[in-house]
Motif scaffolding. Structure first.
Motif, PDB file in Angstrom:
ATOM      1  N   TYR A  56       8.882   5.876  -1.354  1.00 12.63           N
ATOM      2  CA  TYR A  56       8.405   6.468  -0.231  1.00 12.63           C
ATOM      3  C   TYR A  56       7.428   7.587  -0.177  1.00 12.63           C
ATOM      4  N   ILE A  57       7.225   8.153  -1.551  1.00 13.65           N
ATOM      5  CA  ILE A  57       6.142   9.130  -1.935  1.00 13.65           C
ATOM      6  C   ILE A  57       4.941   8.376  -2.011  1.00 13.65           C
ATOM      7  N   ASN A  58       5.134   7.315  -2.538  1.00  7.06           N
ATOM      8  CA  ASN A  58       3.971   6.465  -3.028  1.00  7.06           C
ATOM      9  C   ASN A  58       3.609   5.286  -2.259  1.00  7.06           C
ATOM     10  N   LEU A  59       4.164   5.365  -0.842  1.00  4.25           N
ATOM     11  CA  LEU A  59       3.916   4.163   0.113  1.00  4.25           C
ATOM     12  C   LEU A  59       2.590   3.964   0.345  1.00  4.25           C
ATOM     13  N   ASN A  60       1.484   4.955   0.431  1.00  2.00           N
ATOM     14  CA  ASN A  60       0.225   4.898   0.542  1.00  2.00           C
ATOM     15  C   ASN A  60      -0.596   3.947  -0.356  1.00  2.00           C
ATOM     16  N   GLY A  61       0.081   3.933  -1.541  1.00  2.00           N
ATOM     17  CA  GLY A  61      -0.351   3.106  -2.609  1.00  2.00           C
ATOM     18  C   GLY A  61       0.172   1.853  -2.721  1.00  2.00           C
ATOM     19  N   PHE A  62       0.920   1.484  -1.838  1.00  2.00           N
ATOM     20  CA  PHE A  62       1.230  -0.024  -1.954  1.00  2.00           C
ATOM     21  C   PHE A  62       0.149  -0.900  -1.133  1.00  2.00           C
ATOM     22  N   ASP A  63       0.018  -2.081  -1.692  1.00  2.00           N
ATOM     23  CA  ASP A  63      -0.916  -2.975  -0.970  1.00  2.00           C
ATOM     24  C   ASP A  63      -0.142  -3.936  -0.349  1.00  2.00           C
ATOM     25  N   THR A  64      -0.454  -3.825   0.958  1.00  2.00           N
ATOM     26  CA  THR A  64       0.417  -4.546   2.037  1.00  2.00           C
ATOM     27  C   THR A  64       0.266  -6.089   2.128  1.00  2.00           C
ATOM     28  N   LYS A  65      -0.934  -6.590   1.173  1.00  2.00           N
ATOM     29  CA  LYS A  65      -1.067  -8.015   1.127  1.00  2.00           C
ATOM     30  C   LYS A  65      -0.125  -8.488  -0.228  1.00  2.00           C
ATOM     31  N   LYS A  66       0.650  -7.781  -0.741  1.00  2.00           N
ATOM     32  CA  LYS A  66       1.412  -8.192  -1.753  1.00  2.00           C
ATOM     33  C   LYS A  66       2.963  -7.976  -1.099  1.00  2.00           C
ATOM     34  N   LYS A  67       3.908  -8.353  -1.719  1.00  2.00           N
ATOM     35  CA  LYS A  67       5.318  -8.504  -1.458  1.00  2.00           C
ATOM     36  C   LYS A  67       5.983  -7.168  -1.535  1.00  2.00           C
ATOM     37  N   PHE A  68       6.485  -6.309  -0.661  1.00  2.00           N
ATOM     38  CA  PHE A  68       7.028  -4.976  -0.848  1.00  2.00           C
ATOM     39  C   PHE A  68       8.265  -5.415  -1.780  1.00  2.00           C
ATOM     40  N   SER A  69       9.100  -6.493  -1.728  1.00  2.00           N
ATOM     41  CA  SER A  69      10.252  -6.659  -2.639  1.00  2.00           C
ATOM     42  C   SER A  69       9.996  -6.516  -3.943  1.00  2.00           C
ATOM     43  N   SER A  70       8.643  -7.230  -4.357  1.00  2.00           N
ATOM     44  CA  SER A  70       8.559  -7.120  -5.952  1.00  2.00           C
ATOM     45  C   SER A  70       8.025  -5.677  -6.044  1.00  2.00           C
ATOM     46  N   TRP A  71       7.381  -4.853  -5.373  1.00  2.00           N
ATOM     47  CA  TRP A  71       6.937  -3.665  -5.794  1.00  2.00           C
ATOM     48  C   TRP A  71       8.214  -2.731  -5.906  1.00  2.00           C
ATOM     49  N   ILE A  72       9.345  -2.791  -5.071  1.00  2.00           N
ATOM     50  CA  ILE A  72      10.370  -1.786  -4.888  1.00  2.00           C
ATOM     51  C   ILE A  72      11.098  -2.358  -6.175  1.00  2.00           C
ATOM     52  N   SER A 103      14.037  -5.845  13.431  1.00  2.00           N
ATOM     53  CA  SER A 103      14.773  -6.747  12.469  1.00  2.00           C
ATOM     54  C   SER A 103      13.930  -7.913  12.043  1.00  2.00           C
ATOM     55  N   LYS A 104      13.001  -8.302  13.052  1.00  2.00           N
ATOM     56  CA  LYS A 104      12.078  -9.454  12.988  1.00  2.00           C
ATOM     57  C   LYS A 104      10.871  -8.996  12.122  1.00  2.00           C
ATOM     58  N   LEU A 105      10.512  -7.813  12.042  1.00  2.00           N
ATOM     59  CA  LEU A 105       9.457  -7.273  11.278  1.00  2.00           C
ATOM     60  C   LEU A 105       9.563  -7.820   9.484  1.00  2.00           C
ATOM     61  N   THR A 106       8.468  -8.078   8.993  1.00  2.00           N
ATOM     62  CA  THR A 106       8.412  -8.038   7.727  1.00  2.00           C
ATOM     63  C   THR A 106       8.532  -6.753   6.825  1.00  2.00           C
ATOM     64  N   ASP A 107       8.913  -6.752   5.839  1.00  2.00           N
ATOM     65  CA  ASP A 107       8.758  -5.511   4.925  1.00  2.00           C
ATOM     66  C   ASP A 107       7.343  -4.835   5.104  1.00  2.00           C
ATOM     67  N   GLU A 108       6.581  -5.523   4.713  1.00  2.00           N
ATOM     68  CA  GLU A 108       5.184  -5.202   4.738  1.00  2.00           C
ATOM     69  C   GLU A 108       4.741  -4.552   6.301  1.00  2.00           C
ATOM     70  N   GLU A 109       5.278  -5.145   7.378  1.00  2.00           N
ATOM     71  CA  GLU A 109       5.085  -4.754   8.561  1.00  2.00           C
ATOM     72  C   GLU A 109       5.543  -3.380   8.748  1.00  2.00           C
ATOM     73  N   ILE A 110       6.710  -3.186   8.152  1.00  2.00           N
ATOM     74  CA  ILE A 110       7.602  -2.077   8.527  1.00  2.00           C
ATOM     75  C   ILE A 110       6.877  -0.753   7.746  1.00  2.00           C
ATOM     76  N   VAL A 111       6.315  -1.346   6.491  1.00  2.00           N
ATOM     77  CA  VAL A 111       5.431  -0.365   5.874  1.00  2.00           C
ATOM     78  C   VAL A 111       4.420   0.099   6.278  1.00  2.00           C
ATOM     79  N   GLU A 112       3.735  -0.628   6.963  1.00  2.00           N
ATOM     80  CA  GLU A 112       2.341  -0.302   7.896  1.00  2.00           C
ATOM     81  C   GLU A 112       2.685   0.748   8.798  1.00  2.00           C
ATOM     82  N   LYS A 113       4.016   0.344   9.645  1.00  2.73           N
ATOM     83  CA  LYS A 113       4.444   1.172  10.634  1.00  2.73           C
ATOM     84  C   LYS A 113       4.734   2.575  10.146  1.00  2.73           C
ATOM     85  N   VAL A 114       5.502   2.580   9.044  1.00  4.50           N
ATOM     86  CA  VAL A 114       5.776   3.830   8.318  1.00  4.50           C
ATOM     87  C   VAL A 114       4.662   4.744   8.200  1.00  4.50           C
TER      88      VAL A 114
END
Length: 180
Positions: A61-77, A5-16
């Motif tokens: 979820y399908i395109n998660l590899n295309g997400f740039d973790t340097k940007k905000k996940f919330s904006s992307w979703i 719960s302390k992880l940022t969205d971007e860190e969770i995306v990296e783990k996923v």
């Protein structure tokens, strides 16, 4: 789970992306209500908004590899939800919505009409149970609205016989309908 719960969205995306695909559930949990509210605001329909958000989660979820973790996940979703909503709006723009409080004025009494149909079905059942000589006289008189004289001409029987058959048919009908 508290460390997750302390992880940022971007860190969770990296783990996923790297190891734990089940962590995507945390993203879904974090964003479902917010995205539903946003999509509902765009399409003004809770059911369609729900489908939009579901599709957005699947696409992200399908395109998660295309997400740039340097940007905000919330904006992307949110952008994915926006795009899905625009597609739905375009698809259904020719629909004319019927508002919940909209009512068509009609002289027809729907309840009365349904009651008459139900009664007609019951009467037909009873009428079909009558012997043919009584059923035809009764149906000609009540359903076809023929006079005794017309029935006499149609069936080629005396008018007195028509009267007797109709009288007997009414009594039989009454007894048959009481049983059903």
């Amino acid at each position: 789970m508290s460390d997750i719960s302390k992880l940022t969205d971007e860190e969770i995306v990296e783990k996923v992306r790297s190891s734990d695909r089940d962590l995507y559930a945390v993203i879904i949990e974090r964003y479902t209500n917010k995205l539903l509210r946003y999509a509902s605001h765009l399409v003004h329909d809770d059911d369609r908004a729900s489908h939009i958000v579901q599709d957005a989660f699947i696409k992200s979820y399908i395109n998660l590899n295309g997400f740039d973790t340097k940007k905000k996940f919330s904006s992307w979703i949110y952008r994915i939800v926006h795009n899905e909503a625009m597609n739905v709006i375009k698809k259904f723009q020719k629909e004319v919505p019927i508002l919940a409080d909209f009512d068509f004025e009609s002289e027809e009494n729907i309840v009365e009409s349904l009651e008459q149909k139900e009664m007609s079905v019951e009467i037909n059942k009873c009428l079909n149970s009558l012997p043919l000589i009584y059923a035809e006289s009764l149906s000609l008189f009540y359903l076809e609205e023929k006079t005794y004289q017309e029935i006499s001409d149609i069936l080629r029987i005396p008018m007195g016989t028509v009267a007797i058959r109709i009288s007997r048919a009414k009594k039989l009908m009454k007894n048959i309908c009481k049983k059903t």
